[in-house]
Enzyme design. Sequence first.
Site, short mmCIF file in Angstrom:
data_model
loop_
_atom_site.label_atom_id
_atom_site.label_comp_id
_atom_site.label_asym_id
_atom_site.label_seq_id
_atom_site.Cartn_x
_atom_site.Cartn_y
_atom_site.Cartn_z
N ARG A 192 -5.14 2.13 0.89
CA ARG A 192 -4.11 1.20 1.38
C ARG A 192 -4.71 -0.20 1.61
O ARG A 192 -4.72 -0.70 2.71
CB ARG A 192 -3.45 1.78 2.62
CG ARG A 192 -2.95 3.19 2.34
CD ARG A 192 -2.09 3.73 3.40
NE ARG A 192 -0.75 3.13 3.32
CZ ARG A 192 0.17 3.32 4.28
NH1 ARG A 192 -0.14 4.02 5.34
NH2 ARG A 192 1.35 2.78 4.16
N PRO A 193 -5.25 -0.79 0.59
CA PRO A 193 -5.85 -2.11 0.72
C PRO A 193 -4.78 -3.17 1.02
O PRO A 193 -3.58 -2.88 0.96
CB PRO A 193 -6.46 -2.35 -0.65
CG PRO A 193 -5.67 -1.52 -1.56
CD PRO A 193 -5.27 -0.30 -0.78
N ILE A 194 -5.24 -4.37 1.34
CA ILE A 194 -4.27 -5.47 1.56
C ILE A 194 -4.62 -6.64 0.66
O ILE A 194 -4.26 -7.79 0.94
CB ILE A 194 -4.26 -5.92 3.04
CG1 ILE A 194 -5.67 -6.34 3.50
CG2 ILE A 194 -3.70 -4.84 3.94
CD1 ILE A 194 -5.66 -7.09 4.81
N ASP A 195 -5.31 -6.35 -0.45
CA ASP A 195 -5.75 -7.42 -1.37
C ASP A 195 -4.57 -8.26 -1.86
O ASP A 195 -4.66 -9.48 -1.97
CB ASP A 195 -6.52 -6.83 -2.56
CG ASP A 195 -5.75 -5.69 -3.22
OD1 ASP A 195 -5.13 -4.87 -2.50
OD2 ASP A 195 -5.73 -5.61 -4.45
N LYS A 229 13.01 3.53 10.46
CA LYS A 229 11.71 3.02 10.95
C LYS A 229 11.26 1.85 10.07
O LYS A 229 10.86 0.81 10.57
CB LYS A 229 10.67 4.14 10.88
CG LYS A 229 9.22 3.67 11.05
CD LYS A 229 8.24 4.81 11.11
CE LYS A 229 7.70 5.16 9.76
NZ LYS A 229 6.67 4.25 9.24
N CYS A 242 -1.96 5.50 8.29
CA CYS A 242 -1.97 6.91 7.84
C CYS A 242 -3.21 7.22 7.01
O CYS A 242 -3.85 6.33 6.46
CB CYS A 242 -0.76 7.17 6.94
SG CYS A 242 0.76 7.03 7.78
N ASP A 296 7.57 9.34 0.49
CA ASP A 296 7.63 9.82 1.88
C ASP A 296 8.35 11.16 1.99
O ASP A 296 8.33 11.79 3.04
CB ASP A 296 8.34 8.79 2.76
CG ASP A 296 7.51 7.53 2.89
OD1 ASP A 296 8.08 6.49 3.29
OD2 ASP A 296 6.33 7.58 2.57
N ARG A 356 5.93 9.24 15.75
CA ARG A 356 5.87 7.85 15.26
C ARG A 356 7.15 7.50 14.52
O ARG A 356 7.60 6.38 14.54
CB ARG A 356 4.70 7.67 14.29
CG ARG A 356 3.36 7.56 14.92
CD ARG A 356 2.32 7.28 13.85
NE ARG A 356 2.73 6.16 13.01
CZ ARG A 356 2.24 5.96 11.79
NH1 ARG A 356 1.37 6.78 11.27
NH2 ARG A 356 2.63 4.92 11.08
N ARG A 409 -0.47 0.66 10.52
CA ARG A 409 -0.54 -0.07 9.24
C ARG A 409 0.58 -1.09 9.15
O ARG A 409 0.40 -2.20 8.63
CB ARG A 409 -0.45 0.96 8.11
CG ARG A 409 0.03 0.39 6.80
CD ARG A 409 -1.06 0.06 5.87
NE ARG A 409 -0.53 -0.71 4.75
CZ ARG A 409 -1.30 -1.25 3.83
NH1 ARG A 409 -2.60 -1.10 3.88
NH2 ARG A 409 -0.78 -1.94 2.84
C1 EPZ Z 1 5.50 1.30 2.76
O1 EPZ Z 1 4.11 1.29 2.92
C2 EPZ Z 1 6.01 2.29 3.80
N1 EPZ Z 1 5.63 1.83 5.15
C3 EPZ Z 1 5.39 3.66 3.53
O2 EPZ Z 1 5.96 4.57 4.47
C4 EPZ Z 1 5.77 4.10 2.13
O3 EPZ Z 1 5.12 5.34 1.87
C5 EPZ Z 1 5.29 3.05 1.12
O4 EPZ Z 1 5.87 1.77 1.46
C6 EPZ Z 1 5.71 3.38 -0.30
O5 EPZ Z 1 7.10 3.56 -0.35
C7 EPZ Z 1 6.36 0.86 5.74
O6 EPZ Z 1 7.30 0.32 5.18
C8 EPZ Z 1 5.93 0.46 7.12
P1 EPZ Z 1 2.86 -0.13 -0.52
P2 EPZ Z 1 3.24 0.13 2.22
O7 EPZ Z 1 2.20 -1.43 -0.18
O8 EPZ Z 1 4.06 -1.10 2.08
C9 EPZ Z 1 -1.07 -0.23 -3.10
C10 EPZ Z 1 5.95 6.12 6.18
O9 EPZ Z 1 5.69 7.31 6.16
N2 EPZ Z 1 -1.41 -1.55 -2.52
O10 EPZ Z 1 4.21 -0.15 -1.18
O11 EPZ Z 1 1.94 0.06 2.95
C11 EPZ Z 1 -1.17 0.90 -2.11
O12 EPZ Z 1 -2.53 1.33 -1.98
C12 EPZ Z 1 5.08 5.14 5.44
O13 EPZ Z 1 6.95 5.59 6.75
C13 EPZ Z 1 -2.50 -2.25 -3.00
O14 EPZ Z 1 -3.20 -1.79 -3.89
O15 EPZ Z 1 2.99 0.74 0.78
C14 EPZ Z 1 -0.29 1.95 -2.71
O16 EPZ Z 1 -1.04 2.68 -3.68
C15 EPZ Z 1 3.87 5.82 4.83
N3 EPZ Z 1 -2.81 -3.47 -2.46
C16 EPZ Z 1 0.78 1.13 -3.45
O17 EPZ Z 1 0.30 -0.21 -3.51
C17 EPZ Z 1 -2.05 -4.03 -1.46
O18 EPZ Z 1 -2.36 -5.15 -1.03
C18 EPZ Z 1 2.12 1.09 -2.71
O19 EPZ Z 1 1.84 0.75 -1.38
C19 EPZ Z 1 -0.92 -3.29 -0.97
C20 EPZ Z 1 -0.64 -2.07 -1.52
#
Ligand code: EPZ
Length: 426
Positions: free
Chosen positions: A121-124, A21, A116, A313, A406, A92
Site C-alpha cells: 500500500r505505497p503512497i508513491d 465508512k 491493514c 473488500d 473499525r 491508512r
Molecule cells: C481504498 O483503499 C479503500 N479504503 C479500501 O478499503 C479498498 O480496499 C481499496 O480502496 C480498493 O477498493 C478507503 O477508501 C479508506 P487504492 P486505497 O489506492 O485507496 C496501489 C476497507 O476495507 N497503490 O485504490 O488505499 C495499491 O497498493 C479498505 O475499507 C499504489 O501502488 O486503495 C493497491 O494495489 C481496505 N500506489 C492499488 O493501488 C499508491 O500511491 C489500489 O489501491 C496508491 C495505491
Amino acid sequence: MKFLIRGGKKLLGEIAVKGAKNAVLKAMAASLLFSRPITLENVPAIEDVSRLAELLEKLGAKTERKKERMLRIDPTPIKSGRLDTEIAKRLRASMVLVGPLLARRGEAIFPYPGGCVIGKRPIDIFLDGWKAMGAKINEANVSGATVGGFAIKAKKLHGTDFTFRVVSVTGTETLMMTAVLAEGKTVLRNAALEPEIPALAEFLNASGAKISGAGTSTIEIMGTGGKLLAARRPFTVIPDRIEAGSFLILGAALGKKIKVTDCNPAHMSALLAKLEDAGVRCEVGRNWIAVGRPKKILATSVQTREYPGFPTDLQAPFAALMTQAEGESVIFETIFENRFGYVEDLKRMGADIFVADTHRIIIRGPRQLRAREIESPDLRAGLAFLMAAILAQGESTVSNIYQIDRGYEKIDERLRKLGAEIERVE
Ligand code: EPZ
C-alpha cells in the site's frame, strides 16, 4: 475483547445498512477545504470515524456529534499541519487528510501510513500528484528520531494534467480535494470510479467547487486559487455498499431469509451477478435486497476489480461462502498482493483451500467448518470469520475485534437480531 460465537444457527430478519465508512472518512477530510463548519449526516458509529475525528482535533479542528448520526466539524481553529503519528500510523485512510491539509495550509507532515495488513500500500502516486502541483516533498522524522514520514510544503499549488499509473481510490479523492484549492485547472486521468467519489464531488460542487467528470475515469477540477469553500447543505453519507454486500453474502450462506435495507442496489451489481451465478436468488427493491441460502450453493469463481467490478473488500466474505459451495472455485485478487491472510484460519476450521500464488486461491467444497479460536487480520477478513464461525458447529472465538469495529457498527448487536448467537467478551 473478543466475540464468542455459537455456530449452526440459521439467520432470519431484516438488517439496515449504515453510512459508508469509505465515504464518511473522505467527507471528514474535505472539511479542511471549508472556511466554516460543515455537517455530516447518516454517519456510522465506527472506530475509524472516531480516529479521524481525533486526528482533526489534534490539528486544532473542532468535531462534535450532534444527534446520533450527525457529525459537525469546524475547521476554522486549525493551527497545525502535523498529523498525530500514533493515530495516523494505525489508519491508512488518514492519507486522505494530507491533500486538503496541504491545500489549506501549504504544508502537511505525516508518518508513513500503516493500515491493514493487505499489502505494501505505497503512497508513491499521492506524492507524484502533489509534486506535479508544485509541492516540495522531504522525508522527515515526524516524531522524535524514530518514525519516518514526509514533510510536504507548497507556497502555491497549481493545476496539473495527471495520469494515475495505477487506479487508486484514495489517491483520486485526495488529489481531487487538493486540486479544489489550487490555482487553475487540474485533469485527473485513469481516476477511480467508486460511487463515493461522485458523492464527494457533488457536495464540494454544492459548496462552490468546480469539479466535472467525477465517477468517470477523467475528472476536471477548476481550482479556486486558495479561496475556501462554504457549505450550503449537510453532506449525507451514502449507504455502505461493502457492509450491504457483506450482509448479502452472510444471508446466502446462513439465511432462511435476510432482507438488507437502506442500501443502494445500483452500487452492488457485480456482487449480485456473482450471487446469482452461485445459485442465490436475490430479490431487489428500490433500497433493499433479500436473499436466502439456496438448496445448493454453486462453486463460482471471482476476480476482484476496480469499481464497478467485484469489490476486493468482499473477497474474503465471498471466499467463506465458497467453502460451502459444491465444486471448485478460484478467487483471483487483482488489487492487492497480500489479501489472503484469513486463509490459514479458514483451513484450520476445515475449509479446503489451496493457495496458488499471492493473487489466487482455489476453494473446494462443500466442507463442514469446525469451531476454532481465530484472530481477524483486517476488517473484511474479520467479517468472513464471523460468517465462518456462525457456519461452524460449536463455539468459536474471534479476537482482535477492534479490526471489525473499525468498519462495522455494533455488528454483534445487529447479528444477534438476526438470530446469531454472538456476544462480546473480555
Ligand atoms: C481504498 O483503499 C479503500 N479504503 C479500501 O478499503 C479498498 O480496499 C481499496 O480502496 C480498493 O477498493 C478507503 O477508501 C479508506 P487504492 P486505497 O489506492 O485507496 C496501489 C476497507 O476495507 N497503490 O485504490 O488505499 C495499491 O497498493 C479498505 O475499507 C499504489 O501502488 O486503495 C493497491 O494495489 C481496505 N500506489 C492499488 O493501488 C499508491 O500511491 C489500489 O489501491 C496508491 C495505491
